[in-house]
Write a protein that holds these residues in place. Structure first.
Motif, PDB file in Angstrom:
ATOM      1  N   UNK A  73     -59.762 -40.287 -46.686  1.00  0.00           N
ATOM      2  CA  UNK A  73     -59.275 -39.847 -45.388  1.00  0.00           C
ATOM      3  C   UNK A  73     -58.968 -38.356 -45.473  1.00  0.00           C
ATOM      4  N   UNK A  74     -59.010 -37.689 -44.318  1.00  0.00           N
ATOM      5  CA  UNK A  74     -58.671 -36.274 -44.231  1.00  0.00           C
ATOM      6  C   UNK A  74     -57.523 -36.135 -43.248  1.00  0.00           C
ATOM      7  N   UNK A  75     -56.498 -35.381 -43.643  1.00  0.00           N
ATOM      8  CA  UNK A  75     -55.324 -35.146 -42.797  1.00  0.00           C
ATOM      9  C   UNK A  75     -54.938 -33.677 -42.893  1.00  0.00           C
ATOM     10  N   UNK A  76     -54.172 -33.225 -41.904  1.00  0.00           N
ATOM     11  CA  UNK A  76     -53.579 -31.897 -42.028  1.00  0.00           C
ATOM     12  C   UNK A  76     -52.499 -31.951 -43.099  1.00  0.00           C
ATOM     13  N   UNK A  77     -52.470 -30.926 -43.921  1.00  0.00           N
ATOM     14  CA  UNK A  77     -51.455 -30.858 -44.970  1.00  0.00           C
ATOM     15  C   UNK A  77     -50.079 -30.618 -44.363  1.00  0.00           C
ATOM     16  N   UNK A  78     -49.068 -31.077 -45.089  1.00  0.00           N
ATOM     17  CA  UNK A  78     -47.665 -30.892 -44.695  1.00  0.00           C
ATOM     18  C   UNK A  78     -46.952 -30.122 -45.804  1.00  0.00           C
ATOM     19  N   UNK A  79     -45.788 -29.578 -45.468  1.00  0.00           N
ATOM     20  CA  UNK A  79     -45.001 -28.858 -46.469  1.00  0.00           C
ATOM     21  C   UNK A  79     -44.706 -29.735 -47.687  1.00  0.00           C
ATOM     22  N   UNK A  80     -44.542 -31.020 -47.470  1.00  0.00           N
ATOM     23  CA  UNK A  80     -44.243 -31.922 -48.591  1.00  0.00           C
ATOM     24  C   UNK A  80     -45.438 -32.093 -49.539  1.00  0.00           C
ATOM     25  N   UNK A  81     -46.618 -31.607 -49.152  1.00  0.00           N
ATOM     26  CA  UNK A  81     -47.821 -31.711 -49.986  1.00  0.00           C
ATOM     27  C   UNK A  81     -47.983 -30.519 -50.932  1.00  0.00           C
ATOM     28  N   UNK A  82     -47.094 -29.542 -50.857  1.00  0.00           N
ATOM     29  CA  UNK A  82     -47.315 -28.265 -51.547  1.00  0.00           C
ATOM     30  C   UNK A  82     -47.545 -28.421 -53.049  1.00  0.00           C
ATOM     31  N   UNK A  83     -46.782 -29.239 -53.737  1.00  0.00           N
ATOM     32  CA  UNK A  83     -46.957 -29.353 -55.193  1.00  0.00           C
ATOM     33  C   UNK A  83     -48.353 -29.866 -55.540  1.00  0.00           C
ATOM     34  N   UNK A  84     -48.854 -30.832 -54.798  1.00  0.00           N
ATOM     35  CA  UNK A  84     -50.222 -31.328 -55.023  1.00  0.00           C
ATOM     36  C   UNK A  84     -51.255 -30.251 -54.710  1.00  0.00           C
ATOM     37  N   UNK A  85     -51.008 -29.469 -53.667  1.00  0.00           N
ATOM     38  CA  UNK A  85     -51.929 -28.389 -53.306  1.00  0.00           C
ATOM     39  C   UNK A  85     -51.950 -27.306 -54.382  1.00  0.00           C
ATOM     40  N   UNK A  86     -50.797 -26.997 -54.940  1.00  0.00           N
ATOM     41  CA  UNK A  86     -50.725 -26.008 -56.018  1.00  0.00           C
ATOM     42  C   UNK A  86     -51.519 -26.498 -57.229  1.00  0.00           C
ATOM     43  N   UNK A  87     -51.424 -27.782 -57.542  1.00  0.00           N
ATOM     44  CA  UNK A  87     -52.200 -28.338 -58.652  1.00  0.00           C
ATOM     45  C   UNK A  87     -53.694 -28.141 -58.418  1.00  0.00           C
ATOM     46  N   UNK A  88     -54.146 -28.379 -57.184  1.00  0.00           N
ATOM     47  CA  UNK A  88     -55.563 -28.195 -56.860  1.00  0.00           C
ATOM     48  C   UNK A  88     -55.955 -26.722 -56.934  1.00  0.00           C
ATOM     49  N   UNK A  89     -55.092 -25.829 -56.460  1.00  0.00           N
ATOM     50  CA  UNK A  89     -55.393 -24.393 -56.536  1.00  0.00           C
ATOM     51  C   UNK A  89     -55.436 -23.917 -57.983  1.00  0.00           C
ATOM     52  N   UNK A  90     -54.593 -24.494 -58.827  1.00  0.00           N
ATOM     53  CA  UNK A  90     -54.620 -24.157 -60.250  1.00  0.00           C
ATOM     54  C   UNK A  90     -55.993 -24.503 -60.834  1.00  0.00           C
ATOM     55  N   UNK A  91     -56.508 -25.654 -60.483  1.00  0.00           N
ATOM     56  CA  UNK A  91     -57.844 -26.057 -60.919  1.00  0.00           C
ATOM     57  C   UNK A  91     -58.899 -25.083 -60.384  1.00  0.00           C
ATOM     58  N   UNK A  92     -58.835 -24.783 -59.099  1.00  0.00           N
ATOM     59  CA  UNK A  92     -59.813 -23.893 -58.475  1.00  0.00           C
ATOM     60  C   UNK A  92     -59.778 -22.495 -59.086  1.00  0.00           C
ATOM     61  N   UNK A  93     -58.593 -21.919 -59.190  1.00  0.00           N
ATOM     62  CA  UNK A  93     -58.484 -20.548 -59.674  1.00  0.00           C
ATOM     63  C   UNK A  93     -58.770 -20.439 -61.167  1.00  0.00           C
ATOM     64  N   UNK A  94     -58.712 -21.545 -61.885  1.00  0.00           N
ATOM     65  CA  UNK A  94     -59.102 -21.553 -63.296  1.00  0.00           C
ATOM     66  C   UNK A  94     -60.616 -21.456 -63.445  1.00  0.00           C
ATOM     67  N   UNK A  95     -61.348 -21.812 -62.392  1.00  0.00           N
ATOM     68  CA  UNK A  95     -62.811 -21.794 -62.415  1.00  0.00           C
ATOM     69  C   UNK A  95     -63.390 -20.507 -61.845  1.00  0.00           C
ATOM     70  N   UNK A  96     -62.613 -19.759 -61.077  1.00  0.00           N
ATOM     71  CA  UNK A  96     -63.131 -18.589 -60.384  1.00  0.00           C
ATOM     72  C   UNK A  96     -62.958 -17.332 -61.224  1.00  0.00           C
ATOM     73  N   UNK A  97     -63.905 -16.425 -61.095  1.00  0.00           N
ATOM     74  CA  UNK A  97     -63.898 -15.203 -61.898  1.00  0.00           C
ATOM     75  C   UNK A  97     -62.816 -14.226 -61.460  1.00  0.00           C
ATOM     76  N   UNK A  98     -62.487 -14.194 -60.179  1.00  0.00           N
ATOM     77  CA  UNK A  98     -61.645 -13.131 -59.647  1.00  0.00           C
ATOM     78  C   UNK A  98     -60.167 -13.494 -59.510  1.00  0.00           C
ATOM     79  N   UNK A  99     -59.821 -14.760 -59.674  1.00  0.00           N
ATOM     80  CA  UNK A  99     -58.450 -15.185 -59.426  1.00  0.00           C
ATOM     81  C   UNK A  99     -57.882 -15.902 -60.642  1.00  0.00           C
ATOM     82  N   UNK A 100     -56.566 -15.942 -60.714  1.00  0.00           N
ATOM     83  CA  UNK A 100     -55.873 -16.652 -61.787  1.00  0.00           C
ATOM     84  C   UNK A 100     -54.750 -17.476 -61.175  1.00  0.00           C
TER      85      UNK A 100
END
Length: 151
Positions: free
Chosen positions: A3-30
């Motif tokens: 399912x797809x939903x709009x994110x809520x403030x309570x989702x932030x920790x899970x979103x940060x985990x996903x961004x950590x994964x993403x930025x670990x793969x990208x050349x320009x971000x950490x």
């Protein structure tokens, strides 16, 4: 079943985990949890900035994508930047990424956006092929950046 939903403030920790994964793969971000948290909160607290969607399997967040808004004077209306598209590695290859991008495109169309722009690493050919499936094309425009501060 995804399912797809709009994110809520309570989702932030899970979103940060996903961004950590993403930025670990990208050349320009950490990854930097505090910085990512600040950015996510800014988006989630102001719908005029953008919308973040989460991909869920049952109640577990396994992916995300952001649409950020601006106005194009060339097109005379709202356009979107597709940012932070990521699916947890354990869930890749199951169609969740397609569902997320299709949802983001449909949402942008509903808001009468005239264009969606995204950036990928130039050597990430898998991402290029993925986005081309939805009709994204390489642009002759060259992105350039000026970093104004470290954090």
């Amino acid at each position: 079943m995804f399912t797809v939903e709009e994110a809520k403030l309570s989702d932030i920790e899970s979103l940060i985990d996903l961004l950590t994964l993403l930025f670990s793969q990208e050349a320009e971000f950490a990854p930097a949890r505090d910085i990512q948290k600040r950015g996510l909160q800014t988006i989630l607290e102001d719908k005029k900035i953008g919308t973040i969607f989460v991909l869920k399997d049952k109640q577990k967040i396994i992916g995300m994508v952001s649409l950020l808004w601006t106005i194009s004077t060339a097109l005379g209306g709202r356009v979107a930047f597709l940012e932070d598209m990521v699916v947890d590695t354990a869930w890749r290859g199951r169609g969740g990424g397609h569902i997320l991008v299709e949802h983001a495109i449909a949402y942008a169309k509903k808001l009468t956006c005239k264009r969606i722009t995204l950036l990928t690493d130039t050597d990430n050919l898998a991402a290029h092929r993925f986005y081309q499936q939805f009709g994204f094309q390489t642009s002759v425009m060259q992105p350039m950046r000026l970093i104004l501060n470290d954090q």
